[in-house]
Design a protein around this motif. Structure first.
Motif: not given
Lengths: 463, 463
Positions: B164-168, B189-192, B197-202, B218-219
């Motif tokens: 749960v959680g998509g950080g490092y 919880q976020a979209d990526t 990093v920004d969503a396009d890089m994520g 995601a989301g």
């Protein structure tokens, strides 16, 4: 009736010349600017730095090295590229270029409004290498690479190679020939090969070269070549002959300025053509120069230097082309950054070596810090050696060198940007660099070296 | 009779606390300074960032993660390290620390002259994670790592993991669990994932995670946990349950400031402890703080930020220790540099993301440039994507992100040093970076991105 187009003639169709031509074309179309490019060889815009990897078959096809072929320049950029045309004269009064069509064996004269001089560099050849001998190769152009490959592929296949000169090209060619299965001896006049770094770091490179089977003969002077049955048989040295059935010369290059000098273009103290920030030849109207034939400002020493390297040639050509096209661009100078590899060992340098710093009049300390490329406990962690040279007492970084395995070389860029910005080693200890166990110890090798330099400065101040 | 030694108490025996203690000791010996360090866990100075690699068995032994064990601190540094001692109160009036000996279950009170607060961070736990459930793990300490490893090794062996959680930490743990052969779902919880990093890089990171078999949801919002036979059975979400026999929480951390707050130490707007450049807690005599519990100046936004990361903790602890020892050192702030890897994909970032730049009130352009890590023709050349965010109209670099394979991540340091020095993207186009075919195209990816940013700025100015 429209205005007559201006005419740009480019002397030399490699990186600098064709970058300039392309950028000029981007800003001015054919109706405004006619572009003719003379190139004495068979190719345009290829990666000379890639030649050793073609020799070793790491890059299997010659054409992979060609960034843009003449047809692309002709068709997509509307540039009149004339291959196998050697420029033999530049007449600034009549504003004409005289060239020889090497295949047709005839002379052509072409008028210009603007001249882009990008004749590159020529290999340094000592007296003993002036007479052509079968099996002896310079290594500067793609044509040189093709000739060496043909010799290696021909029967009887050569087995004993001697590389003369331990700079980048020499070291990379030695590696390439070992990879092709030859016995390789590298002869270097200095005490260690890779004199682009200080001797203590060069020693690490020499050790790695020996580990892959390259014989190093350092501190040895070449006196001549021995020939048998019309082929090279040995390289003669002050310490006796070294048998060879193929010899590669990597003795460096000098700027190709004969035509420029004859035309009256000004040369600088480095022997290369003087240019201003916009790559204009000062005092000569409408003449520009870029690439391996010009000198650049070294931003650390403040001195003009000749650094023949594709990355500068491309940048300088681009700058010249933007200006020729009516835009504004400036080349900010160099700091001497370079990277290479010797088998798996990676080498990076930027700024001044100890001898350069001393010659430029700096007082300095230098430190060598050993660390690892990854967290010490992480699989694949290997030793990384970072050397820093810092002005005393200011602490300003003057130069840096890195030798290590796996992901070592390009870390020189971190130090190059610090150097570019005039950072002190004290400032550098606080830098926020990326940390994760697969990529660095928690104290990055750069930070460890900076801390060590700060301590050395403090000790030097106490003395 | 000699003077009575001063007394330094260190709260928290990890990176920041022990770096401070060691540096203070280097400058002041036992006769001058007595040092007591309380640590509630079983270990001192270990690499928390290495835990995911121990979970995956890339690093086979727990003790490889321990930089310095308590015996070393005791014997070589003469530091009285007390493990399993949880500090429960700080009495600034009486200048005493109250701690609980967790094994002996007794309270101790120790006086101090100087206090080093380095209590680190605590995991963020939503309401549904507050009640302990077997098979659900936080992942912050080496003890947490040991607990997860025991669970993975026990029978019945878990087979379905949910992170749960998509950080490092979440991303690195997901990779570790896949490598151990589990089926892994990552809930973000976020979209990526990788919202550092920004969503396009994520999105590039998400694609790479899917390629190694990680399921990404995601989301999706987690609402609770389902338990069966005293073990976790599923993670409940707004979109239905996801079966799980092991759950890892990677929801980030917050500064561990409860004790500090109770003692009256000032907190900053980030919620972490305020410190000055020397890591002194302002307005409170003889109290210092460092590491994951303090806030730092972000040099780009000028705002105080909480960036819990070992590299800062070590630097800050060192700075505090030098100052406590009577020297002078200052922590210059952070710029948010971080690197990680997801299987073979490497990710680096520095400075502000788009959302940070907008929140800080900057106008900016952002560009994404695709290039390669090596010359395009060189074997092993892989795509490298560089994103730059630059202030408009000044062109000052505000942030950078890199996603790529093989030797991509640490190249963020080049951009970090440019950012640190306030370079504009226009300045950056002239940087002298290392070039050789195995390491870069002749136009380095950083230079290509800088050129693209200059063009975007020009276009934005024309609009």
């Amino acid at each position: 009736m429209g205005a007559v187009a201006e005419r740009l003639i480019v002397v030399g169709g490699d990186a600098a010349g064709m970058a300039a031509a392309s950028q000029a074309r981007r800003r001015r179309d054919r109706a405004e600017l006619e572009i003719v490019a003379f190139e004495r060889g068979h190719f345009t815009s290829y990666s000379a730095c890639g030649i050793p990897y073609w020799i070793s078959d790491v890059v299997p096809e010659r054409d992979q090295l060609i960034a843009r072929d003449p047809e692309t320049f002709r068709n997509s950029f509307d540039i009149d590229v004339r291959l196998r045309h050697e420029v033999t004269g530049i007449d600034l009064d009549r504003r004409e270029v005289i060239a020889r069509d090497l295949d047709g064996d005839r002379e052509v004269r072409e008028p210009f409004d603007t001249l882009m001089y990008a004749a590159g560099a020529v290999p340094i050849k000592p007296d003993w290498a002036r007479t052509p001998v079968n099996g002896v190769f310079g290594m500067q152009t793609l044509d040189d690479g093709a000739a060496l490959r043909d010799w290696l592929d021909a029967e009887p296949a050569p087995r004993e190679a001697v590389v003369v000169g331990g700079g980048y090209i020499g070291v990379e060619l030695a590696e390439a020939l070992v990879q092709r299965g030859l016995t390789v001896t590298l002869i270097e006049q200095a005490d260690t090969p890779m004199s682009t770094v200080d001797a203590d770091m060069g020693q690490l490179v020499a050790d790695a070269m020996r580990d892959v089977g390259i014989r190093i003969r350092a501190g040895v002077r070449v006196t001549g070549l021995d020939e048998r049955d019309g082929r090279v048989a040995a390289v003669l040295t002050a310490e006796g002959p070294i048998p060879a059935d193929v010899v590669v010369l990597g003795l460096g290059v000098r700027p190709n300025v004969a035509l420029a000098e004859a035309a009256g273009l000004p040369l600088g103290p480095s022997g290369a053509i003087r240019v201003d920030r916009r790559m204009r030849v000062p005092g000569v109207d409408g003449v520009w120069a870029a690439g391996d034939c010009v000198e650049s400002l070294h931003r650390v020493s403040g001195l003009p230097v000749h650094v023949p390297l594709g990355t500068h040639a491309n940048k300088q050509g681009r700058v010249a082309g933007i200006n020729i096209g009516g835009g504004y661009a400036a080349f900010p100078g160099v700091i001497g950054t370079a990277v290479t590899k010797v088998c798996d060992l990676e080498v990076g340098r930027t700024g001044l070596r100890e001898r350069d710093a001393a010659a430029a009049g700096f007082e300095f300390v230098s430190v060598v810090a050993e660390s690892t490329n990854r967290a010490g406990y992480f699989p694949g962690a290997r030793k990384m050696t970072v050397k820093l040279i810092a002005e005393r007492p200011s602490g300003r970084l003057l130069g840096a060198q890195i030798v290590g395995w796996s992901e070592a070389a390009k870390r020189i860029d971190t130090l190059a940007v610090a150097l570019w910005n005039g950072m002190t080693v004290d400032d550098m200890t606080g830098l926020d660099l990326g940390y994760a166990p697969p990529y660095a110890p928690v104290w990055d090798p750069v930070l460890i070296a900076a801390r060590k330099a700060v301590e050395a400065l403090a000790a030097a101040t106490r003395d």
